[in-house]
Design a protein around this motif. Structure first.
Motif, mmCIF file in Angstrom:
data_model
loop_
_atom_site.group_PDB
_atom_site.id
_atom_site.type_symbol
_atom_site.label_atom_id
_atom_site.label_comp_id
_atom_site.label_asym_id
_atom_site.label_seq_id
_atom_site.Cartn_x
_atom_site.Cartn_y
_atom_site.Cartn_z
ATOM 1 N N TRP A 7 -0.862 2.845 -7.032
ATOM 2 C CA TRP A 7 -0.278 1.864 -6.131
ATOM 3 C C TRP A 7 -1.215 0.675 -6.040
ATOM 4 O O TRP A 7 -2.377 0.824 -5.661
ATOM 5 C CB TRP A 7 -0.067 2.484 -4.745
ATOM 6 C CG TRP A 7 0.270 1.492 -3.656
ATOM 7 C CD1 TRP A 7 1.075 0.384 -3.762
ATOM 8 C CD2 TRP A 7 -0.194 1.510 -2.302
ATOM 9 N NE1 TRP A 7 1.140 -0.284 -2.559
ATOM 10 C CE2 TRP A 7 0.373 0.384 -1.639
ATOM 11 C CE3 TRP A 7 -1.020 2.365 -1.580
ATOM 12 C CZ2 TRP A 7 0.118 0.103 -0.303
ATOM 13 C CZ3 TRP A 7 -1.267 2.079 -0.245
ATOM 14 C CH2 TRP A 7 -0.689 0.966 0.379
ATOM 15 N N ILE A 9 -2.455 -2.189 -4.072
ATOM 16 C CA ILE A 9 -2.412 -2.539 -2.654
ATOM 17 C C ILE A 9 -2.443 -4.064 -2.501
ATOM 18 O O ILE A 9 -3.318 -4.727 -3.054
ATOM 19 C CB ILE A 9 -3.602 -1.910 -1.907
ATOM 20 C CG1 ILE A 9 -3.615 -0.393 -2.124
ATOM 21 C CG2 ILE A 9 -3.544 -2.239 -0.427
ATOM 22 C CD1 ILE A 9 -4.831 0.292 -1.548
ATOM 23 N N PRO A 10 -1.499 -4.653 -1.764
ATOM 24 C CA PRO A 10 -1.481 -6.112 -1.602
ATOM 25 C C PRO A 10 -2.630 -6.612 -0.730
ATOM 26 O O PRO A 10 -3.182 -5.857 0.075
ATOM 27 C CB PRO A 10 -0.123 -6.365 -0.929
ATOM 28 C CG PRO A 10 0.143 -5.115 -0.164
ATOM 29 C CD PRO A 10 -0.424 -4.004 -1.012
ATOM 30 N N SER A 12 -5.612 -7.131 -1.355
ATOM 31 C CA SER A 12 -6.874 -6.401 -1.530
ATOM 32 C C SER A 12 -7.744 -7.022 -2.620
ATOM 33 O O SER A 12 -8.772 -6.465 -2.977
ATOM 34 C CB SER A 12 -6.591 -4.931 -1.872
ATOM 35 O OG SER A 12 -5.839 -4.837 -3.069
ATOM 36 N N GLU A 21 -1.372 -10.268 -3.915
ATOM 37 C CA GLU A 21 -0.084 -9.665 -3.587
ATOM 38 C C GLU A 21 0.818 -9.787 -4.802
ATOM 39 O O GLU A 21 0.495 -10.505 -5.744
ATOM 40 C CB GLU A 21 0.533 -10.340 -2.365
ATOM 41 C CG GLU A 21 0.692 -11.850 -2.495
ATOM 42 C CD GLU A 21 1.258 -12.489 -1.235
ATOM 43 O OE1 GLU A 21 1.793 -11.763 -0.369
ATOM 44 O OE2 GLU A 21 1.154 -13.704 -1.121
ATOM 45 N N PRO A 22 1.963 -9.131 -4.874
ATOM 46 C CA PRO A 22 2.542 -8.205 -3.894
ATOM 47 C C PRO A 22 2.131 -6.774 -4.189
ATOM 48 O O PRO A 22 1.248 -6.524 -5.030
ATOM 49 C CB PRO A 22 4.037 -8.394 -4.147
ATOM 50 C CG PRO A 22 4.111 -8.624 -5.629
ATOM 51 C CD PRO A 22 2.875 -9.428 -5.966
ATOM 52 N N ASN A 23 2.786 -5.797 -3.515
ATOM 53 C CA ASN A 23 2.643 -4.384 -3.881
ATOM 54 C C ASN A 23 3.074 -4.177 -5.317
ATOM 55 O O ASN A 23 3.994 -4.842 -5.809
ATOM 56 C CB ASN A 23 3.541 -3.519 -2.984
ATOM 57 C CG ASN A 23 2.978 -3.329 -1.592
ATOM 58 O OD1 ASN A 23 2.090 -2.532 -1.377
ATOM 59 N ND2 ASN A 23 3.518 -4.075 -0.629
ATOM 60 N N THR A 24 2.421 -3.244 -6.006
ATOM 61 C CA THR A 24 2.874 -2.872 -7.346
ATOM 62 C C THR A 24 2.900 -1.359 -7.478
ATOM 63 O O THR A 24 2.039 -0.656 -6.946
ATOM 64 C CB THR A 24 1.966 -3.461 -8.451
ATOM 65 O OG1 THR A 24 0.614 -3.053 -8.233
ATOM 66 C CG2 THR A 24 2.055 -4.977 -8.469
ATOM 67 N N PHE A 25 3.903 -0.867 -8.176
ATOM 68 C CA PHE A 25 4.070 0.555 -8.500
ATOM 69 C C PHE A 25 3.725 0.711 -9.970
ATOM 70 O O PHE A 25 4.275 0.019 -10.824
ATOM 71 C CB PHE A 25 5.515 0.967 -8.217
ATOM 72 C CG PHE A 25 5.826 2.383 -8.601
ATOM 73 C CD1 PHE A 25 5.286 3.447 -7.908
ATOM 74 C CD2 PHE A 25 6.672 2.646 -9.667
ATOM 75 C CE1 PHE A 25 5.579 4.754 -8.260
ATOM 76 C CE2 PHE A 25 6.974 3.952 -10.028
ATOM 77 C CZ PHE A 25 6.429 5.006 -9.325
#
Length: 201
Positions: A7, A9-10, A12, A21-25
């Motif tokens: 994961w 983390i945005p 960070s 950002e953003p979140n990534t999977f």
């Protein structure tokens, strides 16, 4: 070979490198093969190993932002950075210096080959969907200890998308299963360790 999911983390990382950002999977496949079990006729290949990975980085949420130079003002400004699915893939060729020390007595290692220098060359590719692939070749070295590993690489662009100059990066990894074995050093699905885990310990 193994599979894993990470994961991203945005907020960070630095906006200057587009890591805010953003979140990534990030699901991926990882593989590696050492050649220490080759026959005597190919003994010169035993110190070598090949590793690689293919990871899909899928953004979750809105687009991010990045810092880019403004040619008019001479300063950096924040601009939208579209969220694009990216395939990160690559491989490395490594050489184990364990085979050059007195610890090597012939045949496969009898103990886990730790506390050694490992020269390596990594070939890294980032392929955003619908955009050009960024490619770099990264020669460097790693030192593998019992509970940690440190590595350093020179980042050399292989094409225009990979950059316009030579860079450098360093990495420190901590092995939690060795640092805190009572917490992280246990199998998830059984109370009994595998036979090879007992042998390595």
């Amino acid at each position: 070979m193994s599979v894993g999911v990470a994961w991203g983390i945005p907020h960070s990382g630095s906006q200057a490198v587009g890591a805010d950002e953003p979140n990534t999977f990030q699901p991926g496949v990882f593989f590696g093969k050492g050649f220490g079990n080759l026959p005597a006729s190919l003994s010169w290949l035993r110190p070598f190993a090949v590793t690689g990975a293919v990871v899909s980085q899928t953004p979750i949420g809105p687009s991010g932002s990045a810092l880019t130079p403004n040619l008019t003002t001479g300063k950096f400004s924040s601009v939208p950075n579209p969220a694009v699915e990216t395939i990160n893939w690559g491989f490395s060729v490594q050489y184990s210096t364990y085979y050059l020390t007195s610890r090597f007595t012939g045949g496969p290692p009898k103990d886990e080959p730790l506390n050694q220098w490992v020269p390596l060359v990594e070939f890294s590719f980032q392929s955003p969907i619908g955009q050009a692939t960024a490619a770099t070749v990264n020669p460097g070295f790693a030192y593998v200890a019992v509970a940690w590993q440190v590595a350093a690489e020179v980042v050399v662009p292989m094409n225009g998308a990979g950059g316009s100059g030579v860079g450098f990066r360093a990495q420190l990894m901590l092995f939690l299963d060795d640092l805190i074995p009572s917490v992280f050093g246990r199998p998830l699905l059984t109370d009994k360790p595998e036979v090879n885990q007992i042998a390595w310990r």
